[in-house]
Design a protein around this motif. Sequence first.
Motif, PDB file in Angstrom:
ATOM      1  N   TYR A  93       0.827  -1.210   0.000  1.00 20.72           N
ATOM      2  CA  TYR A  93       0.000   0.000   0.000  1.00 20.72           C
ATOM      3  C   TYR A  93       0.859   1.257   0.000  1.00 20.72           C
ATOM      4  N   VAL A  94       1.946   1.204   0.760  1.00 22.69           N
ATOM      5  CA  VAL A  94       2.796   2.387   0.915  1.00 22.69           C
ATOM      6  C   VAL A  94       3.658   2.620  -0.320  1.00 22.69           C
ATOM      7  N   VAL A  95       4.281   1.567  -0.829  1.00 18.72           N
ATOM      8  CA  VAL A  95       5.249   1.747  -1.917  1.00 18.72           C
ATOM      9  C   VAL A  95       4.607   1.713  -3.301  1.00 18.72           C
ATOM     10  N   LEU A  96       3.426   1.082  -3.419  1.00 14.59           N
ATOM     11  CA  LEU A  96       2.787   0.947  -4.729  1.00 14.59           C
ATOM     12  C   LEU A  96       1.479   1.712  -4.822  1.00 14.59           C
ATOM     13  N   GLY A  97       0.770   1.828  -3.700  1.00 18.94           N
ATOM     14  CA  GLY A  97      -0.528   2.477  -3.697  1.00 18.94           C
ATOM     15  C   GLY A  97      -1.654   1.472  -3.528  1.00 18.94           C
ATOM     16  N   LEU A  98      -2.786   1.940  -3.052  1.00 21.28           N
ATOM     17  CA  LEU A  98      -3.920   1.056  -2.792  1.00 21.28           C
ATOM     18  C   LEU A  98      -4.482   0.445  -4.072  1.00 21.28           C
ATOM     19  N   ILE A  99      -4.683   1.284  -5.080  1.00 25.24           N
ATOM     20  CA  ILE A  99      -5.363   0.821  -6.292  1.00 25.24           C
ATOM     21  C   ILE A  99      -4.532  -0.219  -7.032  1.00 25.24           C
ATOM     22  N   ALA A 100      -3.267   0.082  -7.276  1.00 23.78           N
ATOM     23  CA  ALA A 100      -2.411  -0.852  -8.001  1.00 23.78           C
ATOM     24  C   ALA A 100      -2.240  -2.158  -7.230  1.00 23.78           C
ATOM     25  N   THR A 101      -2.096  -2.046  -5.906  1.00 23.07           N
ATOM     26  CA  THR A 101      -1.930  -3.247  -5.083  1.00 23.07           C
ATOM     27  C   THR A 101      -3.136  -4.166  -5.211  1.00 23.07           C
ATOM     28  N   HIS A 102      -4.336  -3.597  -5.098  1.00 21.98           N
ATOM     29  CA  HIS A 102      -5.528  -4.436  -5.139  1.00 21.98           C
ATOM     30  C   HIS A 102      -5.858  -4.894  -6.562  1.00 21.98           C
ATOM     31  N   ALA A 103      -5.450  -4.144  -7.554  1.00 20.14           N
ATOM     32  CA  ALA A 103      -5.638  -4.607  -8.930  1.00 20.14           C
ATOM     33  C   ALA A 103      -4.855  -5.886  -9.165  1.00 20.14           C
ATOM     34  N   ILE A 104      -3.655  -5.955  -8.603  1.00 20.82           N
ATOM     35  CA  ILE A 104      -2.836  -7.162  -8.724  1.00 20.82           C
ATOM     36  C   ILE A 104      -3.333  -8.246  -7.781  1.00 20.82           C
ATOM     37  N   PHE A 105      -3.715  -7.833  -6.561  1.00 18.70           N
ATOM     38  CA  PHE A 105      -4.162  -8.795  -5.559  1.00 18.70           C
ATOM     39  C   PHE A 105      -5.424  -9.527  -5.995  1.00 18.70           C
ATOM     40  N   ALA A 106      -6.184  -8.914  -6.897  1.00 17.84           N
ATOM     41  CA  ALA A 106      -7.428  -9.527  -7.360  1.00 17.84           C
ATOM     42  C   ALA A 106      -7.205 -10.857  -8.065  1.00 17.84           C
ATOM     43  N   CYS A 107      -5.959 -11.200  -8.351  1.00 21.30           N
ATOM     44  CA  CYS A 107      -5.678 -12.464  -9.035  1.00 21.30           C
ATOM     45  C   CYS A 107      -5.664 -13.650  -8.087  1.00 21.30           C
ATOM     46  N   TYR A 108      -5.842 -13.421  -6.765  1.00 23.15           N
ATOM     47  CA  TYR A 108      -5.679 -14.546  -5.847  1.00 23.15           C
ATOM     48  C   TYR A 108      -6.671 -15.695  -6.088  1.00 23.15           C
ATOM     49  N   PRO A 109      -7.942 -15.443  -6.522  1.00 18.18           N
ATOM     50  CA  PRO A 109      -8.798 -16.606  -6.819  1.00 18.18           C
ATOM     51  C   PRO A 109      -8.245 -17.470  -7.944  1.00 18.18           C
ATOM     52  N   LEU A 110      -7.535 -16.847  -8.878  1.00 15.62           N
ATOM     53  CA  LEU A 110      -6.919 -17.611  -9.957  1.00 15.62           C
ATOM     54  C   LEU A 110      -5.789 -18.480  -9.412  1.00 15.62           C
ATOM     55  N   LEU A 111      -5.014 -17.928  -8.479  1.00 11.57           N
ATOM     56  CA  LEU A 111      -3.944 -18.704  -7.860  1.00 11.57           C
ATOM     57  C   LEU A 111      -4.519 -19.858  -7.048  1.00 11.57           C
ATOM     58  N   VAL A 112      -5.632 -19.595  -6.355  1.00 12.89           N
ATOM     59  CA  VAL A 112      -6.282 -20.659  -5.587  1.00 12.89           C
ATOM     60  C   VAL A 112      -6.735 -21.777  -6.522  1.00 12.89           C
ATOM     61  N   ALA A 113      -7.337 -21.404  -7.647  1.00 16.31           N
ATOM     62  CA  ALA A 113      -7.797 -22.403  -8.612  1.00 16.31           C
ATOM     63  C   ALA A 113      -6.625 -23.209  -9.163  1.00 16.31           C
ATOM     64  N   ALA A 114      -5.510 -22.528  -9.426  1.00 19.99           N
ATOM     65  CA  ALA A 114      -4.338 -23.219  -9.970  1.00 19.99           C
ATOM     66  C   ALA A 114      -3.737 -24.192  -8.961  1.00 19.99           C
ATOM     67  N   LEU A 115      -3.789 -23.831  -7.670  1.00 16.69           N
ATOM     68  CA  LEU A 115      -3.193 -24.679  -6.636  1.00 16.69           C
ATOM     69  C   LEU A 115      -4.130 -25.782  -6.158  1.00 16.69           C
ATOM     70  N   SER A 116      -5.442 -25.588  -6.359  1.00 17.97           N
ATOM     71  CA  SER A 116      -6.398 -26.560  -5.822  1.00 17.97           C
ATOM     72  C   SER A 116      -6.255 -27.933  -6.467  1.00 17.97           C
ATOM     73  N   GLY A 117      -5.780 -27.971  -7.707  1.00 20.93           N
ATOM     74  CA  GLY A 117      -5.592 -29.259  -8.368  1.00 20.93           C
ATOM     75  C   GLY A 117      -4.464 -30.072  -7.765  1.00 20.93           C
ATOM     76  N   PRO A 118      -3.213 -29.575  -7.837  1.00 19.52           N
ATOM     77  CA  PRO A 118      -2.093 -30.368  -7.321  1.00 19.52           C
ATOM     78  C   PRO A 118      -2.089 -30.526  -5.807  1.00 19.52           C
ATOM     79  N   VAL A 119      -2.631 -29.553  -5.058  1.00 11.90           N
ATOM     80  CA  VAL A 119      -2.559 -29.601  -3.597  1.00 11.90           C
ATOM     81  C   VAL A 119      -3.752 -30.339  -2.993  1.00 11.90           C
ATOM     82  N   LEU A 120      -4.962 -30.007  -3.439  1.00 13.32           N
ATOM     83  CA  LEU A 120      -6.168 -30.581  -2.856  1.00 13.32           C
ATOM     84  C   LEU A 120      -6.735 -31.735  -3.662  1.00 13.32           C
ATOM     85  N   GLY A 121      -6.186 -31.952  -4.857  1.00 11.26           N
ATOM     86  CA  GLY A 121      -6.701 -33.030  -5.687  1.00 11.26           C
ATOM     87  C   GLY A 121      -8.017 -32.712  -6.355  1.00 11.26           C
ATOM     88  N   GLU A 122      -8.395 -31.419  -6.394  1.00 12.65           N
ATOM     89  CA  GLU A 122      -9.633 -31.034  -7.056  1.00 12.65           C
ATOM     90  C   GLU A 122      -9.431 -31.006  -8.569  1.00 12.65           C
TER      91      GLU A 122
END
Length: 289
Positions: A93-122
Amino acid sequence: MIQPNNPRLGIILMITATLIFAVQDGLSRYLAETYNVMMVVMVRYWFFAAFVIAIAARSPGGFWAAIRTDQPLLQAIRGLVLAAEICVSVIAYVVLGLIATHAIFACYPLLVAALSGPVLGEKVGWRRWLAIGIGFCGILVILQPGLSVFDPAGIIAFVAAALFAVYAIMTRFAARQDSAATSFFWTGATGAVATSCAGAWFWEPLASADWSIMLALCLSGVAGHWLMIRSYEVAEATAVQPIAYFHLVFIAIIGVSVFEETIAPHLFIGAAIVVFAGLFTLWRESLQR
């Protein structure tokens, strides 16, 4: 006991929670620009720990039944990962800003989907893999690697998203044995202990005016979590989970109006790609379930 299903109330509660969380992020940035990040997160966790203890005490079976777990190591690591994610996010938030940080952070559901296969067997079908790939193209649009405007600080926000995705995966894994109340308690308690051990070394006096800001930060965290919990209690997750993207809208309003941040065209386009890819991933996941 049949769980009530009131999608309209659940959506209202979730929108309110995302607004409060956006305010919390703005307060975190304000304080972290003046004081050490570890100290700010530590005080925030003290209130969070008090909140989860109160929730555990009101759980069916009482306090000790709520916190009992057969996987304490997993639960403790979950708490540590979330605490690390919060610290990294506040730094972003401090070094990049709120908007840019959350624009990038919004990808976390995609990361969860990518990890759910190899980690959870989904099972992750080709449609979700395609959405994941498109979403990461959106991240590249935001970061603009190879161009003179590339800001390496964007990597900090991506690390925060990756940590939160790991936390989400571990939470799903823990949910196979433990209740939500148990996981919630361990999240707050472990984080409070860890941030206190680290943050105590960076304690510095707060200006009298900033104590009110700190109190507002702590209260907003408790209120946001309570509203989010209530939203999942009164409505199905598939109805309210996509509404969490309203957080990005409120963050944009606060970033522009309070911190004088700007929304560059590439940031808007990239965030839109990430959000639509994330919504598609959530939709496919709901169908899978």
